[in-house]
Design an enzyme around this catalytic site. Structure first.
Site, PDB file in Angstrom:
ATOM      1  N   HIS A   1      -9.351  -3.648  -2.094  1.00 51.08           N
ATOM      2  CA  HIS A   1      -8.373  -2.875  -1.324  1.00 51.08           C
ATOM      3  C   HIS A   1      -8.785  -1.394  -1.304  1.00 51.08           C
ATOM      4  O   HIS A   1      -8.744  -0.746  -0.248  1.00 51.08           O
ATOM      5  CB  HIS A   1      -6.993  -3.060  -1.980  1.00 51.08           C
ATOM      6  N   GLU A   2      -9.204  -0.883  -2.466  1.00 52.84           N
ATOM      7  CA  GLU A   2      -9.540   0.552  -2.553  1.00 52.84           C
ATOM      8  C   GLU A   2     -10.850   0.881  -1.849  1.00 52.84           C
ATOM      9  O   GLU A   2     -10.944   1.920  -1.184  1.00 52.84           O
ATOM     10  CB  GLU A   2      -9.588   0.997  -4.017  1.00 52.84           C
TER      11      GLU A   2
ATOM     12  N   HIS B   1     -10.187   1.252   1.712  1.00 51.50           N
ATOM     13  CA  HIS B   1      -9.630   2.565   2.074  1.00 51.50           C
ATOM     14  C   HIS B   1     -10.747   3.571   2.371  1.00 51.50           C
ATOM     15  O   HIS B   1     -10.622   4.396   3.272  1.00 51.50           O
ATOM     16  CB  HIS B   1      -8.794   3.141   0.922  1.00 51.50           C
TER      17      HIS B   1
ATOM     18  N   CYS C   1       0.861  -1.183   0.000  1.00 51.39           N
ATOM     19  CA  CYS C   1       0.000   0.000   0.000  1.00 51.39           C
ATOM     20  C   CYS C   1       0.894   1.228   0.000  1.00 51.39           C
ATOM     21  O   CYS C   1       1.873   1.283   0.752  1.00 51.39           O
ATOM     22  CB  CYS C   1      -0.888  -0.010   1.232  1.00 51.39           C
TER      23      CYS C   1
HETATM   24 ZN    ZN Z   1      -3.675   1.126  -0.156  1.00 51.52          ZN
END
Ligand code: ZN
Length: 185
Positions: A155-156, A159, A113
């Site tokens: 993953h995004e 976030h 990341c």
């Molecule tokens: Zn990330």
């Protein structure tokens, strides 16, 4: 140069706010998207970035066009310089993304990341996922992702909900292994 927020910054832990659809094409949002692309482009190993990673708590992420380049995918294992010369495709913008149709089938894949340098680890995620979102022109889009792209979608969106991959990862280690360099989101 747009700084990328690092782990420990509270903005990475906030639930990001939706972008009002009527604001998508306004200069303020355009500037944020531009800054995100610039920050992402400044990282040779970056494949995607979410707005909180530049300190903006809004539901936007950008995926580097280079991951859609067949040469990038096929070129895994060739030198980085060769790969990035071939990166030509436009970045993809996802505003107010919603994950739909997540497969039950899951797989461990290595991730890093841009906000958790220099840690890498393996995360178990769905192998297929579909995202509904708005693009930078305020148009509704639906994109299917398989493999790496499905992992990036997850993953995004994490976030945007204040979740970092290190919350879920196994085998955390702090050195990039050569064949993992493309997995920084
Ligand atoms: Zn990330």
């Amino acid at each position: 140069m747009i700084p990328i927020v690092q782990n420990e910054d509270p903005v990475l832990r906030k639930i990001a706010k939706e972008v009002p659809v009527a604001s998508i094409t306004k200069p303020k949002i355009k500037k944020i998207i531009h800054d995100m692309s610039e920050a992402l482009g400044s990282q040779s190993d970056g494949v995607a970035i979410a707005a909180p990673q530049i300190g903006v708590s809004l539901r936007i992420f950008v995926i580097s066009g280079k991951i859609f380049d067949e040469d990038f995918i096929r070129g895994k294992g060739s030198t980085e310089g060769e790969l990035y010369k071939k990166a030509r495709q436009k970045d993809l913008v996802f505003i107010n993304p919603i994950l739909k149709k997540i497969s039950k089938d899951k797989k461990l894949l290595s991730e890093g990341c841009l906000s958790v340098r220099p840690i890498y680890g393996k995360v178990r995620r769905a192998t297929r996922a579909t995202v509904e979102a708005y693009d930078e022109n305020g148009k509704k889009i639906v994109k299917d992702g398989v493999g790496l792209l499905a992992h990036i979608f997850q993953h995004e969106t994490d976030h945007l909900d204040g979740i970092l991959f290190t919350d879920k990862a196994k085998d955390l280690h702090d050195a990039p292994i050569l064949d993992e360099f493309e997995d920084n989101n």
